[in-house]
Design an enzyme around this catalytic site. Structure first.
Site, PDB file in Angstrom:
ATOM      1  N   ASP A  20       0.857  -1.181   0.000  1.00  0.00           N
ATOM      2  CA  ASP A  20       0.000   0.000   0.000  1.00  0.00           C
ATOM      3  C   ASP A  20       0.892   1.229   0.000  1.00  0.00           C
ATOM      4  OD1 ASP A  20      -2.355   1.417   0.043  1.00  0.00           O
ATOM      5  OD2 ASP A  20      -2.669   1.239   2.184  1.00  0.00           O
ATOM      6  N   GLU A  94      -6.523   5.217  -8.724  1.00  0.00           N
ATOM      7  CA  GLU A  94      -7.820   5.691  -8.235  1.00  0.00           C
ATOM      8  C   GLU A  94      -8.429   6.808  -9.086  1.00  0.00           C
ATOM      9  OE1 GLU A  94      -9.868   6.514  -3.904  1.00  0.00           O
ATOM     10  OE2 GLU A  94      -7.971   5.477  -4.174  1.00  0.00           O
ATOM     11  N   LYS A 130      -9.637   2.034  -9.182  1.00  0.00           N
ATOM     12  CA  LYS A 130     -10.210   2.192  -7.839  1.00  0.00           C
ATOM     13  C   LYS A 130     -11.314   3.240  -7.857  1.00  0.00           C
ATOM     14  CE  LYS A 130      -7.752   2.112  -4.000  1.00  0.00           C
ATOM     15  NZ  LYS A 130      -6.719   2.477  -3.005  1.00  0.00           N
ATOM     16  N   THR A 154     -13.090   0.849  -3.145  1.00  0.00           N
ATOM     17  CA  THR A 154     -12.396   1.269  -1.930  1.00  0.00           C
ATOM     18  C   THR A 154     -13.327   2.056  -1.017  1.00  0.00           C
ATOM     19  OG1 THR A 154     -10.369   2.368  -1.154  1.00  0.00           O
ATOM     20  CG2 THR A 154     -11.530   3.395  -2.991  1.00  0.00           C
ATOM     21  N   PHE A 176     -11.889  -1.248   4.832  1.00  0.00           N
ATOM     22  CA  PHE A 176     -10.881  -0.503   5.584  1.00  0.00           C
ATOM     23  C   PHE A 176     -10.910  -0.879   7.067  1.00  0.00           C
ATOM     24  CE2 PHE A 176      -9.644   3.482   2.962  1.00  0.00           C
ATOM     25  CZ  PHE A 176      -9.394   2.685   1.862  1.00  0.00           C
TER      26      PHE A 176
END
Length: 321
Positions: A20, A94, A130, A154, A176
């Site tokens: 990440d 993203e 994303k 996400t 998350f």
């Protein structure tokens, strides 16, 4: 498992480990399978001098009429291409968080990002687009998946988000863990450990639901605050972990206990469940105060960092003229 392996090595045997980070140098040193980025990570990496050439390349390659938005899209792809030099799998890039409530604009942005990757010689099979797990983001992903563009949903905090993603046939979701823990600690003042961590509970519930009802969508736990959260999800399809926590795991010894095992879950027919309508999705998500607050907060923060990235690009573009 080999008792001489460290915890990270053992974890890699049961879970696909994803870095990440937007920092290609760190990713190179950690040898993950995949990597994920977001506006915050790209902004952090873009400020480092060793990546200035990626910003300059995005600016120099831009047409005179190109907007700052166009250059930022190219910059995101430049970082993705750099990262893909060091991972054998995929990178997640993203969509602008400000498009989180616009299905068509999100679809168009996803197509554009994939097109930029393909122009750079990267096949779409190596990229995950994303999008935020709003209803509009999920519907955008549903269309992109039909076009052969794989998606990573996400900012996912609730079961209705997870169910809608699975019904839409998205490739992967990123629930998350750490941000859920943050919310509960803030609201209750309590500490949570092990299987009692509310973020761990959330991902475990989603994982079991997906495997019970034979959904193809894979689960990638994300946003970890400590190594214990990661260990509690050993066996999950994928886990995306910061370089700092990956480094900690590589120094830990002992035997890893696998917590999630798809083969041990009682399977049932999908015919037993009914897809969520838009109205049901909104209501059920609204009933979860944590999920509604964290989703909104996450979108706002990613949008803020996107604006900061644009300012960085604009300043550099002005000074290079």
């Amino acid at each position: 498992m080999n008792k001489f392996m460290n915890i990270l090595e053992q974890l890699k045997q049961v879970t696909t480990i994803v870095a990440d980070s937007g920092d290609a140098d760190l990713i190179k040193s950690l040898s993950p399978i995949d990597a994920t980025t977001n506006p915050s990570l790209i902004l952090r990496a873009a400020k480092q001098p060793q990546y200035k050439h990626l910003l300059l390349a995005a600016i120099d390659s831009a047409e005179p009429q190109a907007t700052t938005d166009d250059i930022c899209d190219q910059l995101i792809v430049n970082f993705g291409c750099e990262i893909l030099k060091y991972v054998p799998g995929r990178v997640s890039s993203e969509v602008d968080a400000r498009l989180s409530f616009d299905t068509q604009a999100s679809i168009e942005k996803g197509r554009k990002i994939i097109s930029l990757y393909e122009k750079s010689g990267i096949g779409r099979e190596r990229v995950l687009i994303k999008l935020a797990s709003t209803w509009q983001g999920i519907k955008a992903a549903e269309q992109l998946e039909k076009e052969g563009i794989n998606c990573n949903l996400t900012l996912l905090f609730s079961m209705p988000q997870a169910i809608a993603c699975a019904e839409a046939g998205v490739t992967l979701i990123s629930p998350f863990v750490g941000r859920i823990l943050d919310w509960y600690k803030s609201k209750t003042g309590l500490d949570y450990e092990g299987a009692n961590d509310p973020g761990v509970k959330s991902v475990t519930q989603i994982y079991h639901y997906y495997k019970r009802y034979h959904y193809a969508t894979t689960v990638m736990g994300a946003s970890f605050r400590n190594t214990d959260e990661i260990l509690q999800l050993a066996g999950c399809d994928l886990l995306t972990v910061s370089p700092a926590l990956l480094s900690q795991l590589s120094t830990m010894e002992g035997k890893l206990d696998v917590k999630l095992n798809a083969d041990a879950i009682d399977k049932k027919s999908k015919a037993e469940i009914k897809p969520l309508s838009h109205e049901e999705f909104l209501w059920q998500h609204n009933e979860d105060a944590m999920a509604t607050e964290k989703l909104s907060e996450g979108i706002r923060n990613f949008a803020k960092d996107q604006r900061s990235l644009e300012a960085l690009v604009e300043n550099l573009r002005a000074s290079s003229k």
